[in-house]
Motif scaffolding. Structure first.
Motif, short mmCIF file in Angstrom:
data_model
loop_
_atom_site.label_atom_id
_atom_site.label_comp_id
_atom_site.label_asym_id
_atom_site.label_seq_id
_atom_site.Cartn_x
_atom_site.Cartn_y
_atom_site.Cartn_z
N ALA A 253 -1.89 0.41 9.63
CA ALA A 253 -2.93 0.07 8.66
C ALA A 253 -4.04 1.11 8.60
O ALA A 253 -4.53 1.43 7.51
CB ALA A 253 -3.52 -1.30 9.00
N GLU A 254 -4.43 1.66 9.76
CA GLU A 254 -5.60 2.55 9.77
C GLU A 254 -5.39 3.78 8.88
O GLU A 254 -6.27 4.13 8.07
CB GLU A 254 -5.91 2.99 11.19
N ALA B 167 -12.92 -3.10 6.17
CA ALA B 167 -11.65 -3.35 6.85
C ALA B 167 -11.53 -2.53 8.12
O ALA B 167 -11.14 -3.05 9.18
CB ALA B 167 -10.49 -3.02 5.90
N LEU B 168 -11.89 -1.26 8.05
CA LEU B 168 -11.84 -0.40 9.24
C LEU B 168 -12.80 -0.90 10.31
O LEU B 168 -12.46 -0.95 11.50
CB LEU B 168 -12.19 1.04 8.86
N ILE C 171 -5.51 2.76 5.16
CA ILE C 171 -6.86 2.42 4.71
C ILE C 171 -7.72 3.67 4.57
O ILE C 171 -8.47 3.83 3.60
CB ILE C 171 -7.52 1.41 5.66
N CYS C 172 -7.58 4.59 5.53
CA CYS C 172 -8.34 5.84 5.45
C CYS C 172 -7.93 6.66 4.23
O CYS C 172 -8.77 7.28 3.56
CB CYS C 172 -8.13 6.67 6.72
N CYS D 192 -12.81 -0.70 2.02
CA CYS D 192 -12.07 0.07 3.04
C CYS D 192 -12.89 0.18 4.32
O CYS D 192 -12.36 0.00 5.43
CB CYS D 192 -11.73 1.46 2.52
N ARG E 197 -9.02 -7.17 6.05
CA ARG E 197 -10.39 -7.44 6.51
C ARG E 197 -10.59 -8.93 6.75
O ARG E 197 -11.15 -9.35 7.78
CB ARG E 197 -11.38 -6.91 5.47
N GLN F 223 -4.45 -1.21 -3.50
CA GLN F 223 -5.09 -0.74 -2.27
C GLN F 223 -6.30 -1.61 -1.92
O GLN F 223 -6.49 -1.99 -0.75
CB GLN F 223 -5.53 0.72 -2.45
N LYS F 224 -7.07 -1.94 -2.91
CA LYS F 224 -8.29 -2.72 -2.67
C LYS F 224 -7.97 -4.12 -2.17
O LYS F 224 -8.58 -4.59 -1.19
CB LYS F 224 -9.10 -2.79 -3.97
N CYS G 294 -6.56 -4.07 1.42
CA CYS G 294 -7.64 -3.84 2.40
C CYS G 294 -8.47 -5.10 2.58
O CYS G 294 -8.87 -5.45 3.70
CB CYS G 294 -8.51 -2.68 1.95
N MET H 28 0.83 -1.20 0.00
CA MET H 28 0.00 0.00 0.00
C MET H 28 0.87 1.26 0.00
O MET H 28 0.56 2.24 -0.68
CB MET H 28 -0.94 0.00 1.21
#
Length: 466
Positions: A421-422, A443-444, A425-426, A440, A403, A395-396, A399, A385
Motif C-alpha cells: 500500500a505505501e 492514509a500514510l 499511496i506515495c 494520501c 485510511r 486512487q482517491k 486511499c 490502484m
C-alpha cells in the motif's frame, strides 16, 4: 475555449468568398474557412459548417441552410393545417448538431414551434410530432423556455396524463429545459411539475421508456449545476419529492417492476442515490425495501457493469446513515462488493464505486473494518490502484478506504502495508498532489508511514505584502 465568436452570416460570407474569388470547390472553401477562423482563435461551436443551399421545393428564394428552409416552411404554412411533414423535416435538421438548433433559435424558431404545439392540442398524433420538435430545439438551449412554454408543458402533462407517449414527449422537453437552468427548475416546481412526474411513474409503471424519462427528470430537479446562480434549491426539491410526493416509494416500486431492463434500473438507482441526502431518507429507503432491492441487484447482475456501478452508487449514498452501514454489512454487502470489484477490475467506474462503498462502511465502524479485511476488501482496493493508476478517483477512494480501515485501530496497518500500500499511496500522492494529496497523506499517517505534513498556517502574526 475561446470566447471570440463570429455570426453565421460572416462565416457563410467567407465560404462564399473562397468559392467566388479564389475559385475553390465547396468542400475546400468550407475547410479553408474553418481553418482560418480556428487559427484566429474563434469559437466555431455555434456555427453550422455547411454550404448554404437553395430551397429543395423551389418556393423560397436565395440560398441558406437547410434548417432555415425547414423553419421558413413552418412559418409560412403553420396556418394551413397539417404540418407534420415540415415539422419532421425541421426536427431532423435540428437533431444533426447543436449549431443547427442554435441557428434555428436565433431565427425565431421557438415561438413558431410553440404555436404549432398550441394548435395541436386536440390531435394526439400531431402533438407528438410538435413536442418532438420542441424537445430537440430546447436541447442545450434551456433559456428558450418562457412562461408561455412552461404553462403549455404543464397543461399538456395534465391533459394527457393517461397517454404515456405524449407524457414522455413532454417530459423530454422538461428535461432539456431544466438541465443547467435553475430558474426553469424553480418555475416548473412552483407550477406543480413534481406530482406530475411521480404520478406518471405510478400510472405507467410498466412503461419502461416513460419510467426512465420521468426518473431522469426527477434526478435533474436535484441538480445544482447552473453556474449563473450563487446557490440552487436542490435540497429543497429533494425534500418536496420525498416528503410531499412519496418519491422514494415511487422509485423503489418502479425499480421492482423493471429489474430486467438495464437502462431503466440504472437510471432509477441513480435517482434513488440523489434522493438519499438526509439521515432519515436513508432509513426510509431501507424501510421501503430499497436496500434489499439494491442487494438483490448487486447479487444478480454481476455481468451488467452499469447496473453494478449504479447499485454500488446507491448503496454508498444510503450508507451515509450509520445504522444502514451495519445493515449492509449484516446482509453480506461487503462480500458482494469485493466480488463485484474483482469481476469488473478492468472497469474504473466499478472500482471507484466499490472502494467508495467500502470506505463509507468502514467509517467509524471498527467491526465493519474487520469484515472488510476478512473478505479481501483491502486487497481489492490495492488491485484497483494497480489496475487504474491514471484514474484519480480510483486512487482517491482506495486511499480513503485504507485510511478508514486503520483510523480507529492499528491492527490492520501491517497487513495492509504488506500488500504494497505505501508505494501505491506515495505514487498517487506524487501524481495527484492537488486532487487527493490530503487523502494520501492522511492514509500514510494513519498507516504509520513517514509523511511530510504541510503546516498551512502557524498562527503567527505577520505583515500583509502589497
Amino acid at each position: 475555449m475561446s470566447t471570440q465568436r463570429v455570426t453565421q452570416e460572416t462565416f457563410d460570407e467567407v465560404v462564399k468568398e473562397n468559392m467566388e474569388e479564389f475559385d475553390m470547390d465547396p468542400e475546400d472553401a468550407l475547410r479553408e474557412a474553418v481553418e482560418q477562423f480556428v487559427s484566429q482563435g474563434v469559437n466555431l461551436s455555434f456555427i453550422v459548417k455547411a454550404i448554404p443551399t437553395a430551397s429543395s421545393d423551389g418556393k423560397q428564394e436565395g440560398k441558406t441552410h437547410e434548417v432555415l428552409h425547414a423553419l421558413e416552411s413552418l412559418r409560412v404554412g403553420q396556418h394551413s393545417g397539417n404540418m407534420t411533414a415540415e415539422l419532421k423535416r425541421f426536427t431532423d435538421q435540428c437533431s444533426l448538431e447543436f449549431p443547427q438548433r442554435y441557428l434555428a433559435a436565433q431565427n425565431g424558431a421557438y415561438p413558431v414551434i410553440l404555436s404549432c404545439c398550441r394548435k395541436s392540442l386536440e390531435d394526439q398524433g400531431h402533438l407528438l410530432v410538435t413536442l418532438a420538435a420542441l424537445a430537440v430545439l430546447t436541447d442545450g438551449q434551456p433559456d428558450l423556455l418562457d412562461k408561455a412554454g412552461t404553462d403549455l408543458l404543464l397543461s399538456i402533462l395534465r391533459r394527457y396524463r393517461a397517454d404515456p407517449a405524449v407524457t414522455r414527449a413532454a417530459l423530454r422537453t422538461v428535461r432539456h429545459c431544466c438541465l443547467k437552468h435553475e430558474q426553469n427548475r424553480l418555475d416548473l416546481v412552483t407550477a406543480g411539475v413534481l406530482p406530475l412526474m411521480t404520478g406518471a411513474i405510478c400510472k405507467h409503471n410498466r412503461c419502461a421508456e416513460l419510467v426512465k424519462e420521468a426518473s431522469v427528470c426527477l434526478k435533474i430537479m436535484t441538480f445544482d449545476d447552473d453556474v449563473r446562480v450563487p446557490f440552487g434549491r436542490a435540497h429543497e426539491h429533494v425534500r418536496l419529492i420525498v416528503t410531499q410526493h412519496s418519491g422514494l416509494k415511487v422509485i423503489i416500486e418502479a425499480a421492482k417492476a423493471h429489474l430486467d431492463k438495464i437502462p431503466v434500473i440504472s437510471e432509477l438507482c441513480i435517482t434513488l442515490s440523489r434522493l438519499a441526502v438526509r439521515n432519515e431518507f436513508c432509513q426510509d429507503i431501507c424501510d421501503l425495501g430499497g436496500l434489499k432491492l439494491l442487494m438483490t441487484l448487486l447479487a444478480d447482475s454481476f455481468e451488467a457493469q452499469e447496473v453494478v456501478r449504479q447499485s454500488l452508487c446507491a448503496i454508498r449514498a444510503i450508507a451515509g446513515n450509520d445504522d444502514v452501514k451495519d445493515m449492509v454489512v449484516s446482509a453480506g454487502g461487503v462480500q458482494l462488493m469485493v466480488v463485484a470489484m474483482n469481476v469488473h477490475m478492468s472497469n474504473s467506474n466499478v472500482c471507484e464505486q466499490g472502494c467508495g462503498c467500502l470506505s463509507v462502511l468502514a467509517l467509524r465502524k471498527p467491526n465493519n473494518c474487520q469484515v472488510i479485511m476478512d473478505n479481501g476488501g483491502a486487497m481489492a482496493a490495492i488491485q484497483a490502484m494497480k489496475a487504474h493508476p491514471g484514474q484519480v478517483n480510483v486512487q482517491k477512494q482506495a486511499c480513503m478506504l485504507m485510511r478508514n480501515l486503520v483510523a480507529h485501530t492499528n491492527n490492520f496497518s501491517q497487513p495492509i502495508l504488506q500488500l504494497g500500500a505505501e508505494d501505491l499511496i506515495c505514487e498517487a500522492l506524487r501524481s495527484y498532489q492537488e486532487d487527493c494529496g490530503d487523502v494520501c497523506r492522511a492514509a500514510l499517517r494513519d498507516l504509520g508511514c513517514q509523511v511530510e505534513l504541510r503546516e498551512l498556517w502557524t498562527g503567527k502574526k505577520g505583515t500583509i505584502a502589497n
